[in-house]
Design a protein around this motif. Structure first.
Motif, PDB file in Angstrom:
ATOM      1  N   LEU A 204      40.198  38.287  36.203  1.00 41.68           N
ATOM      2  CA  LEU A 204      39.140  39.155  36.735  1.00 41.68           C
ATOM      3  C   LEU A 204      39.262  39.146  38.247  1.00 41.68           C
ATOM      4  O   LEU A 204      39.049  38.117  38.895  1.00 41.68           O
ATOM      5  N   LYS A 205      39.602  40.302  38.808  1.00 41.03           N
ATOM      6  CA  LYS A 205      39.964  40.357  40.222  1.00 41.03           C
ATOM      7  C   LYS A 205      38.870  40.965  41.090  1.00 41.03           C
ATOM      8  O   LYS A 205      38.128  41.843  40.668  1.00 41.03           O
ATOM      9  N   VAL A 206      38.811  40.476  42.313  1.00 39.85           N
ATOM     10  CA  VAL A 206      37.907  41.011  43.325  1.00 39.85           C
ATOM     11  C   VAL A 206      38.431  42.387  43.753  1.00 39.85           C
ATOM     12  O   VAL A 206      39.651  42.568  43.875  1.00 39.85           O
ATOM     13  N   PRO A 207      37.573  43.367  43.970  1.00 42.11           N
ATOM     14  CA  PRO A 207      38.026  44.680  44.445  1.00 42.11           C
ATOM     15  C   PRO A 207      38.902  44.560  45.694  1.00 42.11           C
ATOM     16  O   PRO A 207      38.573  43.826  46.628  1.00 42.11           O
ATOM     17  N   GLU A 208      40.006  45.267  45.703  1.00 44.85           N
ATOM     18  CA  GLU A 208      40.988  45.166  46.777  1.00 44.85           C
ATOM     19  C   GLU A 208      40.398  45.460  48.151  1.00 44.85           C
ATOM     20  O   GLU A 208      40.789  44.857  49.152  1.00 44.85           O
ATOM     21  N   VAL A 209      39.459  46.365  48.213  1.00 45.32           N
ATOM     22  CA  VAL A 209      38.915  46.753  49.505  1.00 45.32           C
ATOM     23  C   VAL A 209      38.263  45.571  50.215  1.00 45.32           C
ATOM     24  O   VAL A 209      38.303  45.484  51.450  1.00 45.32           O
ATOM     25  N   LEU A 210      37.713  44.634  49.459  1.00 45.64           N
ATOM     26  CA  LEU A 210      37.053  43.482  50.069  1.00 45.64           C
ATOM     27  C   LEU A 210      38.047  42.497  50.655  1.00 45.64           C
ATOM     28  O   LEU A 210      37.675  41.623  51.441  1.00 45.64           O
ATOM     29  N   LEU A 211      39.294  42.631  50.273  1.00 47.90           N
ATOM     30  CA  LEU A 211      40.348  41.750  50.788  1.00 47.90           C
ATOM     31  C   LEU A 211      41.151  42.420  51.898  1.00 47.90           C
ATOM     32  O   LEU A 211      42.052  41.810  52.469  1.00 47.90           O
ATOM     33  N   SER A 212      40.821  43.667  52.198  1.00 48.99           N
ATOM     34  CA  SER A 212      41.634  44.465  53.120  1.00 48.99           C
ATOM     35  C   SER A 212      41.450  44.091  54.587  1.00 48.99           C
ATOM     36  O   SER A 212      42.344  44.322  55.407  1.00 48.99           O
TER      37      SER A 212
ATOM     38  N   TYR B 123      31.124  38.981  45.800  1.00 51.64           N
ATOM     39  CA  TYR B 123      32.247  38.212  45.253  1.00 51.64           C
ATOM     40  C   TYR B 123      32.594  37.070  46.201  1.00 51.64           C
ATOM     41  O   TYR B 123      32.346  37.150  47.396  1.00 51.64           O
ATOM     42  N   THR B 124      33.173  36.008  45.648  1.00 50.30           N
ATOM     43  CA  THR B 124      33.681  34.915  46.474  1.00 50.30           C
ATOM     44  C   THR B 124      34.965  34.384  45.833  1.00 50.30           C
ATOM     45  O   THR B 124      35.421  34.896  44.804  1.00 50.30           O
ATOM     46  N   ARG B 125      35.563  33.359  46.422  1.00 52.78           N
ATOM     47  CA  ARG B 125      36.829  32.825  45.914  1.00 52.78           C
ATOM     48  C   ARG B 125      36.655  32.163  44.542  1.00 52.78           C
ATOM     49  O   ARG B 125      35.589  31.616  44.267  1.00 52.78           O
ATOM     50  N   PRO B 126      37.698  32.239  43.705  1.00 56.99           N
ATOM     51  CA  PRO B 126      39.033  32.796  43.948  1.00 56.99           C
ATOM     52  C   PRO B 126      39.066  34.317  43.793  1.00 56.99           C
ATOM     53  O   PRO B 126      38.201  34.891  43.122  1.00 56.99           O
ATOM     54  N   ALA B 127      40.076  34.934  44.375  1.00 59.94           N
ATOM     55  CA  ALA B 127      40.219  36.386  44.301  1.00 59.94           C
ATOM     56  C   ALA B 127      40.583  36.839  42.891  1.00 59.94           C
ATOM     57  O   ALA B 127      40.297  37.977  42.506  1.00 59.94           O
ATOM     58  N   ASP B 128      41.192  35.929  42.130  1.00 63.51           N
ATOM     59  CA  ASP B 128      41.560  36.223  40.743  1.00 63.51           C
ATOM     60  C   ASP B 128      41.043  35.076  39.881  1.00 63.51           C
ATOM     61  O   ASP B 128      41.539  33.950  39.954  1.00 63.51           O
ATOM     62  N   PHE B 129      40.038  35.344  39.071  1.00 67.56           N
ATOM     63  CA  PHE B 129      39.470  34.318  38.186  1.00 67.56           C
ATOM     64  C   PHE B 129      39.641  34.762  36.742  1.00 67.56           C
ATOM     65  O   PHE B 129      39.035  35.732  36.295  1.00 67.56           O
TER      66      PHE B 129
END
Length: 246
Positions: free
Chosen positions: A191-199, A182-188
């Motif tokens: 459709l959101k990037v898994p939270e763990v990848l942002l932790s 996944y890459t930016r944006p976190a919310d497209f």
């Protein structure tokens, strides 16, 4: 690495070898390409490289003389140890990442790209070291297959990729398919990037990636799991994944 390619359509390689990673590899000096039209080695004024098959039948067969002479000339000119001479052929061993890694350790590769009905059997028996097929289907000639093999090998050479870890983590290099990216944006579009990848927790991120790699392999290529010795702890994860998929 030196890469020689024998083909009666050498112009096909210009676009592939002249761009992207393959071109950068040559500019860095990691690889040297030499595309040879083996018609120039034919011993007749019409530069004929094929003839009718003995015993009759459809199609034409590539003659041994031009190909033997071409390979022998390239070997004679080479300054490295004996090259691997690779015949692109639908009857060859199916190509894998393991084979790419093996070939990447060589100093000199010579690819023979055929056309027509096939090769004189003496080429197969007395000249080549490897026969490779990129899949269970038939192409017009060996050029496209050779491009696939060259691409997969050259990217493994030291210094070619920006990160040495890139090819180590590739699908098939570990025996498993690669995890999702996944890459930016976190919310497209919701459709959101898994939270763990942002932790920011790298231990949890690594664990998530390993589990997702295992999940993807189980879902898409379960045959790979049968041929792979899973690291300690993976067995428990795999059991959980199988239970969730029931």
């Amino acid at each position: 690495m030196k890469v020689d390619v024998l083909s009666i359509f050498p112009e096909m390689f210009a676009g592939v070898l002249g761009h992207s990673i393959l071109n950068k590899a040559a500019e860095k000096g990691a690889v040297e390409y030499n595309i040879v039209n083996f018609r120039s080695y034919a011993d007749n004024r019409h530069q004929t490289v094929d003839d009718y098959p003995y015993g009759g039948g459809a199609g034409m067969v590539l003659k041994p003389q031009p190909i033997f002479d071409a390979v022998e000339d390239l070997v004679k000119k080479a300054e490295c140890r004996k090259p691997r001479v690779i015949l692109m052929c639908p009857q060859g061993e199916r190509y894998t990442q393991r084979k790419a890694e093996e070939l990447a350790g060589e100093d000199h590769l010579i690819f023979i790209c055929g056309h027509y009905e096939g090769y004189d059997e003496r080429i197969r028996e007395h000249l080549v070291t490897d026969e490779i097929s990129i899949g269970d289907y038939v192409l017009t000639g060996g050029e496209l297959g050779a491009m696939v093999v060259i691409d997969s090998v050259v990217r493994l050479l030291p210094g070619v990729l920006g990160s040495e870890e890139s090819h180590i983590q590739d699908s098939f290099s570990t025996g498993l398919l690669e995890h999702p990216h996944y890459t930016r944006p976190a919310d497209f579009r919701g459709l959101k990037v898994p939270e763990v990848l942002l932790s920011g927790n790298h231990r949890l991120i690594d664990e998530w990636r390993m589990k997702e790699s295992l999940r993807r392999t189980h879902t898409r290529r379960p045959d790979l799991l049968e041929a792979t010795d899973l690291p300690e702890g993976y067995g428990k994860w795999l059991a959980e994944i199988k239970k969730q998929s029931e």
